[in-house]
Write an enzyme that holds these catalytic residues in place. Structure first.
Site, mmCIF file in Angstrom:
data_model
loop_
_atom_site.group_PDB
_atom_site.id
_atom_site.type_symbol
_atom_site.label_atom_id
_atom_site.label_comp_id
_atom_site.label_asym_id
_atom_site.label_seq_id
_atom_site.Cartn_x
_atom_site.Cartn_y
_atom_site.Cartn_z
ATOM 1 N N ARG A 1 3.726 -58.553 -89.840
ATOM 2 C CA ARG A 1 3.226 -57.203 -89.548
ATOM 3 C C ARG A 1 2.624 -57.126 -88.146
ATOM 4 N NH1 ARG A 1 -0.635 -56.218 -94.344
ATOM 5 N NH2 ARG A 1 -0.932 -54.162 -93.445
ATOM 6 N N ARG B 1 -3.663 -57.159 -101.597
ATOM 7 C CA ARG B 1 -2.312 -56.580 -101.470
ATOM 8 C C ARG B 1 -1.293 -57.672 -101.168
ATOM 9 N NH1 ARG B 1 -3.437 -51.930 -97.136
ATOM 10 N NH2 ARG B 1 -1.420 -52.699 -96.416
ATOM 11 N N LYS C 1 -8.910 -49.402 -89.127
ATOM 12 C CA LYS C 1 -8.564 -47.971 -89.011
ATOM 13 C C LYS C 1 -8.973 -47.202 -90.257
ATOM 14 C CE LYS C 1 -4.142 -48.793 -88.741
ATOM 15 N NZ LYS C 1 -4.164 -50.267 -88.801
ATOM 16 N N ARG D 1 3.396 -44.602 -86.173
ATOM 17 C CA ARG D 1 3.500 -46.042 -85.925
ATOM 18 C C ARG D 1 4.669 -46.361 -85.002
ATOM 19 N NH1 ARG D 1 0.789 -47.811 -90.881
ATOM 20 N NH2 ARG D 1 0.182 -49.991 -90.709
ATOM 21 N N ARG E 1 -9.535 -58.889 -97.384
ATOM 22 C CA ARG E 1 -9.492 -57.475 -97.801
ATOM 23 C C ARG E 1 -9.180 -57.380 -99.292
ATOM 24 N NH1 ARG E 1 -6.191 -52.913 -94.582
ATOM 25 N NH2 ARG E 1 -4.383 -54.255 -94.885
HETATM 26 P P1 ADP Z 1 -6.695 -51.104 -91.360
HETATM 27 O O1 ADP Z 1 -6.764 -49.762 -92.038
HETATM 28 O O2 ADP Z 1 -6.703 -50.997 -89.869
HETATM 29 O O3 ADP Z 1 -5.573 -51.950 -91.854
HETATM 30 P P2 ADP Z 1 -9.124 -51.735 -92.892
HETATM 31 O O4 ADP Z 1 -10.031 -50.603 -92.589
HETATM 32 O O5 ADP Z 1 -8.482 -51.757 -94.229
HETATM 33 O O6 ADP Z 1 -8.022 -51.899 -91.721
HETATM 34 O O7 ADP Z 1 -9.936 -53.098 -92.658
HETATM 35 C C1 ADP Z 1 -9.332 -54.371 -92.884
HETATM 36 C C2 ADP Z 1 -10.334 -55.292 -93.588
HETATM 37 O O8 ADP Z 1 -11.395 -55.622 -92.695
HETATM 38 C C3 ADP Z 1 -10.991 -54.655 -94.813
HETATM 39 O O9 ADP Z 1 -11.218 -55.652 -95.766
HETATM 40 C C4 ADP Z 1 -12.306 -54.097 -94.265
HETATM 41 O O10 ADP Z 1 -13.318 -54.052 -95.272
HETATM 42 C C5 ADP Z 1 -12.655 -55.109 -93.176
HETATM 43 N N1 ADP Z 1 -13.292 -54.497 -92.004
HETATM 44 C C6 ADP Z 1 -13.093 -53.261 -91.477
HETATM 45 N N2 ADP Z 1 -13.860 -53.065 -90.379
HETATM 46 C C7 ADP Z 1 -14.544 -54.231 -90.186
HETATM 47 C C8 ADP Z 1 -15.507 -54.674 -89.199
HETATM 48 N N3 ADP Z 1 -15.883 -53.882 -88.172
HETATM 49 N N4 ADP Z 1 -15.978 -55.931 -89.325
HETATM 50 C C9 ADP Z 1 -15.562 -56.739 -90.336
HETATM 51 N N5 ADP Z 1 -14.693 -56.383 -91.298
HETATM 52 C C10 ADP Z 1 -14.176 -55.152 -91.228
HETATM 53 P P1 ADP Z 2 -2.711 -51.313 -92.781
HETATM 54 O O1 ADP Z 2 -3.827 -50.379 -93.135
HETATM 55 O O2 ADP Z 2 -3.022 -52.710 -93.181
HETATM 56 O O3 ADP Z 2 -2.302 -51.216 -91.341
HETATM 57 P P2 ADP Z 2 -1.039 -49.447 -94.133
HETATM 58 O O4 ADP Z 2 -1.630 -49.186 -95.449
HETATM 59 O O5 ADP Z 2 -1.285 -48.451 -93.048
HETATM 60 O O6 ADP Z 2 -1.476 -50.892 -93.649
HETATM 61 O O7 ADP Z 2 0.531 -49.635 -94.249
HETATM 62 C C1 ADP Z 2 1.099 -50.563 -95.165
HETATM 63 C C2 ADP Z 2 2.593 -50.598 -94.950
HETATM 64 O O8 ADP Z 2 3.156 -49.298 -95.223
HETATM 65 C C3 ADP Z 2 3.054 -50.906 -93.533
HETATM 66 O O9 ADP Z 2 3.109 -52.313 -93.287
HETATM 67 C C4 ADP Z 2 4.443 -50.259 -93.515
HETATM 68 O O10 ADP Z 2 5.384 -51.042 -94.205
HETATM 69 C C5 ADP Z 2 4.215 -49.007 -94.337
HETATM 70 N N1 ADP Z 2 3.830 -47.857 -93.490
HETATM 71 C C6 ADP Z 2 2.653 -47.182 -93.504
HETATM 72 N N2 ADP Z 2 2.640 -46.194 -92.600
HETATM 73 C C7 ADP Z 2 3.851 -46.235 -91.981
HETATM 74 C C8 ADP Z 2 4.451 -45.479 -90.926
HETATM 75 N N3 ADP Z 2 3.795 -44.497 -90.309
HETATM 76 N N4 ADP Z 2 5.719 -45.817 -90.565
HETATM 77 C C9 ADP Z 2 6.383 -46.799 -91.157
HETATM 78 N N5 ADP Z 2 5.873 -47.555 -92.150
HETATM 79 C C10 ADP Z 2 4.614 -47.287 -92.551
#
Ligand code: ADP
Ligand code: ADP
Ligand code: ZN
Length: 217
Positions: A174, A163, A13, A88, A130
């Site tokens: 998660r 992280r 995302k 979320r 990541r």
């Molecule tokens: P989210 O915001 O949904 O948690 P991220 O954008 O941070 O996910 O992506 C999670 C991990 O996967 C990061 O290390 C990112 O560089 C990698 N990643 C994102 N998109 C892809 C993809 N299409 N293929 C492989 N790795 C990806």
């Molecule tokens: P990811 O990109 O891997 O999905 P985020 O950076 O979006 O993770 O979120 C990290 C953590 O921050 C989540 O696991 C949750 O604990 C908290 N968090 C982020 N956004 C929200 C939300 N909209 N509601 C509740 N908790 C949140």
């Protein structure tokens, strides 16, 4: 252009939200980044949020909703924004809808909810590779998207980290929380006819191309 990104933790995302934001010149708003900035700065909100984040749980809606709804009212959001990680929960989505529709105009709501679909099996591998920059929010992957400067952020020079909540035990938690509390948003936005699903297992540039096709259709 008002867009919500949906998908499991690690689905990509944030990666896609940043690319969309850069192409269309609208802000990328990540609730996770807002919380991590608060943790880094030692604020009261940061201290409370960290207790939940470290356990892989969602931060309670009471600490989350007003924060994000305030952020989308800023001047830089007048031409739209990309919301990443919010909503979320169903109550968060309802609160956002209520805030966006408060003037009663039909076109004031969201344009698209983009669901980046990646099966759970792929997620743990994505998360363990990541690497995050806690200063500027940039994200890398040791195999799929490495920083050209090793463990240093290309954008700001800070040191990249794994992280705490990206360690495998917390990722499993998660994912369970995602299925229980966040996945119902897929039906919620489908019911509003704004849901678009893309295959998130593709290369990140192919995912981006699929999203552009949706936005420009
Ligand atoms: P989210 O915001 O949904 O948690 P991220 O954008 O941070 O996910 O992506 C999670 C991990 O996967 C990061 O290390 C990112 O560089 C990698 N990643 C994102 N998109 C892809 C993809 N299409 N293929 C492989 N790795 C990806
Ligand atoms: P990811 O990109 O891997 O999905 P985020 O950076 O979006 O993770 O979120 C990290 C953590 O921050 C989540 O696991 C949750 O604990 C908290 N968090 C982020 N956004 C929200 C939300 N909209 N509601 C509740 N908790 C949140
Ligand atoms: Zn950085």
């Amino acid at each position: 252009m008002k867009i919500v990104m949906l998908g499991a933790p690690g689905a990509g995302k944030g990666t896609q939200a940043k690319m969309i934001a850069a192409k269309y010149q609208v802000p990328h708003i990540s609730s996770g980044d807002i919380f991590r900035t608060n943790i880094k700065n030692g604020t009261e909100l940061g201290k409370k949020a960290k207790e939940y984040m470290d356990q892989g749980l969602l931060v309670p809606d009471e600490l989350t909703v007003d924060l994000v709804i305030d952020r989308v009212s800023w001047e830089d959001c007048k031409n739209g924004y990309i919301l990443d990680g919010f909503p979320r929960t169903i109550p968060q989505a309802e609160a956002l809808d209520a805030a966006l529709n408060k003037d009663g105009t039909a076109d004031s709501g969201l344009d698209f909810a983009i669901n980046v679909d990646v099966p759970d099996e792929n997620i743990v591998r994505r998360m363990s590779g990541r690497r995050a920059c806690l200063k500027c929010g940039a994200t890398y992957h040791i195999i799929y998207n490495p920083s050209k400067k090793g463990d240093i952020c290309e954008a700001c020079g800070d040191t990249l980290v794994l992280r705490d909540d990206d360690k495998p035990e917390t990722v499993q938690k998660r994912l369970a929380v995602y299925h229980e509390q966040t996945q119902p948003l897929i039906d919620y936005y489908d019911g509003q006819n704004i849901l678009k699903t893309v295959d998130g297992t593709q290369d990140m540039n192919d995912v981006f191309a699929a999203i552009i096709r949706i936005l420009e259709a």
